[in-house]
Enzyme design. Structure first.
Site, short mmCIF file in Angstrom:
data_model
loop_
_atom_site.label_atom_id
_atom_site.label_comp_id
_atom_site.label_asym_id
_atom_site.label_seq_id
_atom_site.Cartn_x
_atom_site.Cartn_y
_atom_site.Cartn_z
N ASP A 9 13.58 70.53 32.34
CA ASP A 9 12.63 71.49 32.90
C ASP A 9 12.71 71.38 34.43
O ASP A 9 13.40 70.53 34.99
CB ASP A 9 11.22 71.25 32.36
CG ASP A 9 10.37 72.52 32.47
OD1 ASP A 9 10.74 73.43 33.23
OD2 ASP A 9 9.32 72.60 31.80
C1 NOJ Z 1 8.77 75.29 34.21
C2 NOJ Z 1 8.32 75.60 32.83
O1 NOJ Z 1 7.75 74.46 32.24
C3 NOJ Z 1 9.39 76.14 31.92
O2 NOJ Z 1 8.80 76.61 30.74
C4 NOJ Z 1 10.18 77.22 32.60
O3 NOJ Z 1 11.16 77.72 31.73
C5 NOJ Z 1 10.78 76.66 33.86
N1 NOJ Z 1 9.72 76.23 34.75
C6 NOJ Z 1 11.67 77.66 34.59
O4 NOJ Z 1 10.91 78.62 35.21
#
Ligand code: NOJ
Length: 756
Positions: A281
């Site tokens: 993430d």
């Molecule tokens: C953080 C989030 O937790 C995740 O769900 C998302 O896909 C990513 N950022 C990318 O934006």
């Protein structure tokens, strides 16, 4: 004969896949033989030039890095022309011309925004959910994207957690069906198709169990609990062939998921057979420094060794892996494996054949935000609304007379789309006011008054409005606004109050300790109730809310979640009975935050409170009942369904036999309508304690007024399997109960025995 035919087909498919894999391996081996170590590490780097940013860090000099072969994928840009520009840098100007992978958070639609995922799951309609993902894939791919950071399948028992809006609720069985439907919708039958995108199941794993519902917080739970409640939907996505997995921010057994070898290698690859790649993430690699796992070089090496293939935004892989290789902290084959998996994804997406295949200005023009897609968004949204209360059949409304339409969300384009609609254009969404005008026509007199702000708390408003002003404070005082709304209400036959949350009161980093309606709105409702007029509340929410007062004082409550681009039209369809609501809650609504975590499939305890007085020394609270306000599976209709004649064809089944459970459902009300018939079981005694109920099957049926249908379910020992203390997935002979009903609470029950 048929069996042999199927077998031959399976063998042919197997041989074909083997041949394709061999071809792919040959191609990738050839390419990797030409790659330097720097170029291999470059493939493991995922960057964003900005756009939808969810952390403090944004990648720098993105173009230069692409040229130098230091980028494997990019997210945050859309549009065939912009994406092509970036792809051209990689394909024309980098040494080996390796195409980039373009990702984005396509969560509930791309430009045509559908109902939020929590709402979608309340349709209990996997075909519709798959369709929403298919349309999202068609739009996203036309816009140049190859990769959707979806589905989010994190089970959660905690409505304080803002991201509960992005998942399918609390149930592992329903959650697994939704996970599979979404993967199929995004990926289609063939990933090389120009209108398919690779799905990315997230957040692996257990992110929805963040302590105290506070986002990014610690998770700690037993393996048994993980396997019983939380892991099944991720597994279902893997079984459905999901191409990628995103690791979660939280820790598991004391090691962040992003560097958890048990999770990413032992469970995901070795036990579940996952063949795709794992991406972290946003800055989750570098965040392990704050978790206390070491410096950037150490955490990056840990993550790679654990089985992480791609580093989102941290650039820990890019800047430290070569040093770690020289110091023997990671091996060449660990880097090679990760690089190979990313190149395989690009190959499977057909990017080596044509790196521009998904960037189609023509398709973008005709297939994005088309009338047909909007029509589907409206149709799908209608199936997701949950009618929580409808006293004396106040709904559906007549298309004549006078309604007072009040509330801060009644005429509010800003908040129809809900969280995570990064490419959605909120200015094009349909408000409830517009929807009512469209659906009711000129025979209805509408008196509109805003009545209150979403919130009057300036500090809170500032927190919510980080991306754009979703909560706009009216220059008038609260008293003036209420006065106007009450004046409208007193002249109306019925009041429709559109209340609830702003879009970004749920979603990432939007946890709440208080899940009541904000006091500005409660004050308005209290004054409206004093008018004595019937009051219908349309609720906008990305989480279960505590609605005790509303449930006691309002005549009807329709939960519409955040229904997306076509919200207003779909809501009006339901309000006036052009569509009869059929949604069922995929998540429990508590009476009090003090009951959280609250979920229907809990264990019994040794001292369950069973309603027998006195309750002393039973598992309960002094100040609130154990019962939720609205249970899992609950949802009313404008008609009534009665359940009768529950019967089992056997009293006993062996491990190889099937049990048929039958019952009759009758539409005894005044409207045609759809009902979701739910079947739960309880394993009365096991080698480990078992939940009081578990959803095993459901069926959606449509009944005309007065019509009856026999509904039949088949249960086998496989449906009764669970994880024992050795984490083997077994069934155990013994006594079972089977429950059938319109929700998890109001059920009819029967018993049977499972023998060896
Ligand atoms: C953080 C989030 O937790 C995740 O769900 C998302 O896909 C990513 N950022 C990318 O934006």
């Amino acid at each position: 004969m048929k069996k042999y035919f199927i077998l031959i087909l399976m063998i042919c498919a197997f041989v074909h896949t083997q041949a394709q894999n061999e071809k792919m391996n040959e191609f990738i081996t050839g390419l990797m033989n030409k790659m330097t170590m720097d170029e291999k590490i470059g493939q493991l780097n995922l960057v964003t030039p900005g756009g939808a940013v969810t952390g403090a860090v944004v990648s720098k000099d993105v173009d230069g890095k692409i040229r130098n072969g230091q980028v494997g994928g990019l997210f945050g840009i859309t549009g065939p022309d912009r994406v092509r520009q970036a792809q051209e840098i990689a394909v024309k100007n980098s040494r080996l011309h390796i195409p980039l992978l373009f990702g984005l958070d396509v969560i509930h639609g791309h430009k045509t925004i559908f109902q939020i995922p929590l709402g979608l799951s309340c349709s209990w309609d996997t075909a519709l959910i798959e369709k929403s993902a298919r349309i999202a894939a068609t739009e996203a791919s036309a816009d140049g994207l190859d990769w959707a950071f979806s589905p989010m399948v994190d089970i959660s028992h905690d409505p304080r957690w803002g991201r509960i809006a992005e998942g399918a609720g609390e149930d592992p069985y329903l959650g697994s069906l939704v996970a599979r439907a979404m993967v199929k919708g995004y990926q289609g039958n063939d990933l090389t198709q120009n209108n398919s995108v690779m799905a990315c199941v997230k957040h692996f794993a257990l992110y929805g169990a963040a302590e105290a519902g506070r986002d990014y917080n610690t998770v700690d739970m037993s393996r048994l609990r993980m396997f019983q409640y939380y892991l099944p939907p991720y597994r279902a996505a893997v079984d459905a062939g999901v191409g990628s997995v995103m690791s979660s921010f939280n820790e598991i057994d004391g090691i962040p998921a992003t560097a958890n070898k048990w999770l990413l290698t032992e469970l995901l690859r070795n036990q579940w057979g996952f063949k795709g790649f794992v991406v972290s993430d946003y800055t989750a690699v570098s965040e392990m420094i704050a978790h206390g796992m070491g410096n950037l070089q150490e955490v990056s090496a840990l993550a790679l060794r654990a089985g992480l293939d791609m580093d989102m935004v941290s650039e820990g892989f890019l800047t430290t892996l070569k040093k770690s290789l020289a110091e023997a902290r990671v091996t060449q084959s660990q880097i090679d494996d990760a690089c190979r998996r990313i190149l395989e994804a690009k190959y499977k997406l057909g990017l080596f054949d044509n790196p521009y295949r998904r960037m189609s200005p023509e398709r973008a023009k005709s297939e994005i935000f088309s009338d047909a897609n909007r029509k589907q968004a409206r149709e799908i949204a209608r199936h997701t609304f949950v009618l929580l209360k409808n006293d004396h059949q106040v709904l559906p409304l007549k298309k004549t007379g006078t309604i007072a339409l009040v509330g801060p969300l009644a005429n509010n384009k800003d908040n129809m789309l809900g969280t995570w609609s990064v490419s959605g254009d909120w200015t094009k969404s349909i408000t409830v006011l517009d929807g009512i005008k469209n659906v009711a026509g000129s025979g209805l007199n509408i008196m509109y008054a805003k009545g209150s702000n979403i919130s009057d708390d300036t500090a809170f408003i500032k927190r919510v409005n980080v991306f754009r002003p979703e909560i706009v404070r009216d220059p008038r005082t609260p008293e003036e606004m209420i006065r106007e709304a009450v004046a409208a209400a007193s002249k109306a036959d019925v009041v429709v109050a559109v209340m609830g949350e702003a879009s970004d009161m749920t979603g990432e980093s939007s946890s709440m300790a208080d899940i009541n309606l904000p006091s500005s709105q409660e004050n308005l409702l209290k004054e409206l109730v004093r008018t004595g007029k019937p009051i219908v509340m349309i609720l906008f929410n990305g989480r279960p809310m505590t609605l005790n007062w509303e449930n006691d004082h309002l005549n009807a409550i329709l939960d519409s979640w955040f229904a997306g681009t076509e919200a207003g039209n779909a809501i009006a369809d339901a309000l006036f009975g052009d569509y009869n609501p059929s949604g069922k809650l995929s998540i429990t609504f508590p009476r009090s935050v003090g009951q959280i975590p609250i979920y229907y499939n809990h264990k019994n305890t040794g001292r369950p409170y069973d309603g027998v007085e006195p309750p002393k020394f039973k598992s309960d609270y002094l100040d609130v009942s154990n019962d939720p306000l609205y249970p899992f599976g609950y949802g009313l209709s404008y008609t009534q369904f009665s359940y009768s004649d529950l019967s089992l064809d056997k009293k006993q089944i062996s491990g190889s036999q099937a049990l048929t459970v039958k019952l009759t459902v009758t539409n005894s009300g005044q409207f045609a309508g759809e009902e979701t018939v739910q079947l739960y079981t309880r394993d009365m005694a096991g080698s480990v304690t078992r939940p009081v109920k578990e959803l095993k099957k459901f069926q959606k049926i449509y009944l005309q007024k007065g019509e009856s249908k026999e509904v039949s379910f088949t249960l086998t020992a496989d449906d009764l399997r669970f994880y024992n203390s050795d984490l083997n997935f077994v069934y155990e002979p013994g006594d079972f109960k089977v429950f059938v009903g319109p929700n998890s609470r109001d059920v009819k029950e029967a018993e049977f025995v499972l023998t060896k």
